[in-house]
Design an enzyme around this catalytic site. Structure first.
Site, PDB file in Angstrom:
ATOM      1  N   GLU A  83       0.858  -1.305  -0.134  1.00  0.00           N
ATOM      2  CA  GLU A  83      -0.071  -0.057   0.062  1.00  0.00           C
ATOM      3  C   GLU A  83       0.753   1.217   0.010  1.00  0.00           C
ATOM      4  O   GLU A  83       0.277   2.431  -0.354  1.00  0.00           O
ATOM      5  CB  GLU A  83      -0.830  -0.044   1.350  1.00  0.00           C
ATOM      6  CG  GLU A  83      -2.046  -0.855   1.355  1.00  0.00           C
ATOM      7  CD  GLU A  83      -3.394  -0.689   0.178  1.00  0.00           C
ATOM      8  OE1 GLU A  83      -3.052   0.325  -0.426  1.00  0.00           O
ATOM      9  OE2 GLU A  83      -3.983  -1.411   0.329  1.00  0.00           O
ATOM     10  N   GLU A 114       7.605 -21.841   7.896  1.00  0.00           N
ATOM     11  CA  GLU A 114       8.238 -20.797   8.956  1.00  0.00           C
ATOM     12  C   GLU A 114       9.002 -21.719   9.716  1.00  0.00           C
ATOM     13  O   GLU A 114       9.545 -20.852  10.705  1.00  0.00           O
ATOM     14  CB  GLU A 114       6.947 -20.483   9.718  1.00  0.00           C
ATOM     15  CG  GLU A 114       6.211 -21.892  10.462  1.00  0.00           C
ATOM     16  CD  GLU A 114       5.054 -21.120  11.261  1.00  0.00           C
ATOM     17  OE1 GLU A 114       5.064 -21.475  12.464  1.00  0.00           O
ATOM     18  OE2 GLU A 114       4.132 -20.785  10.629  1.00  0.00           O
TER      19      GLU A 114
END
EC number: 4.2.1.126
Length: 297
Positions: A83, A114
């Site tokens: 953004e 992960e």
């Protein structure tokens, strides 16, 4: 580590009967839990402020803001990073989001991604990490190996590091210069940290990126004056920003924006000082892009 001892993994006594509730009561319970998030984040504001200043310092020194996380945490970092270019007019790559397992993990979980500290280090090496970069590790649990590996490598490389976790005294907090730990309590759905923990992390990221961009000269008053006007809605917003910041009419604002290729900051400066477009850009450059400074000096 016994994950069952983590606050984010414990059962919430207020929601033990979710499967027996009528829908109105079900959503009420979720909403009641969500009201706790803002207060948990409020308790961390001194640390968030330190992170904002560190992020701004990184940008001013030619560095980047790099988010890294797994699962929901990683997706939130990528979302916030993506953004920044349209909102603040910064180049792609100035704010970076890394997710364990790579871009494919945004849409589909990559099991086990992960669990590697080395993968966290490798992803930062691939970015050609520099000591002026800021690395923000995101993990609701606070113990994700991918994030620990990345933060450890970043500190060894001389970077300032931030850890955002929703458990107190977490392993990633111990790896970071700045630890932000909004403890939101047990999730309404046990262990589902995309809920309150995800909301808390999003709120923290909103403040880090927006606060850093304010300190980096991308905001005037509360207007996103470096926004890229790339569609009809944003062209309209650019016009409204010039009108609101200067008090001139809409037609005059549009005429000024056409002279600046719809860049808002020079248009505002032109309206308030009488400078032409070239001189307005020159004055902004002399003040490192800070519109308020250009207007006051």
């Amino acid at each position: 580590m016994n994950l069952g001892t983590l606050v984010s993994e414990t059962r919430n006594p207020q929601t033990m009967d979710l499967d027996a509730l009528p829908t109105p009561e079900l959503v009420k319970r979720f909403n009641e839990q969500d009201t706790l998030v803002a207060e948990a984040v409020k308790a961390t504001l001194p640390d968030v402020a330190r992170a904002v200043d560190a992020a701004a310092a990184a940008l001013k020194s030619g560095g980047r803001i790099i988010y890294m996380g797994a699962g929901t945490s990683g997706r939130l970092g990528v979302l916030d990073a993506s953004e920044c270019p349209p909102t603040f007019g910064v180049p792609h790559g100035l704010v970076v989001g890394l997710i364990a397992g790579g871009p494919g993990a945004l849409l589909k979980a990559v099991e086990g991604a992960e669990d590697s500290q080395q993968a966290g280090e490798d992803d930062l090496v691939a970015l050609n990490l520099q000591e002026q970069d800021l690395v923000v590790g995101l993990a609701a649990s606070g113990r994700t190996p991918y994030v620990i590996g990345g933060l450890r490598y970043a500190r060894q490389s001389g970077c300032t590091t931030v850890a955002v976790s929703c458990n107190p005294d977490s392993p990633i907090a111990r790896e970071a210069n700045i630890a932000i730990s909004p403890v939101v309590g047990p999730e309404a759905l046990t262990g589902s940290t995309r809920l309150k923990s995800g909301t808390a992390q999003k709120m923290v990221l909103n403040m880090i990126s927006t606060g850093a961009m304010v300190k980096f000269g991308k905001v005037y008053q509360n207007l996103m004056v470096d926004m890229k006007a790339t569609n009809v809605k944003l062209v309209d917003r650019a016009c409204r920003m010039v009108v609101e910041a200067t008090g001139i009419g809409r037609e005059e604002a549009e005429a000024l924006l056409k002279q600046t290729d719809f860049e808002v900051k020079p248009a505002i400066l032109m309206a308030l000082t009488g400078l032409d477009a070239a001189a307005a850009r020159e004055k902004l450059a002399a003040h490192q892009g800070f519109l308020r400074a250009a207007l006051e000096h």
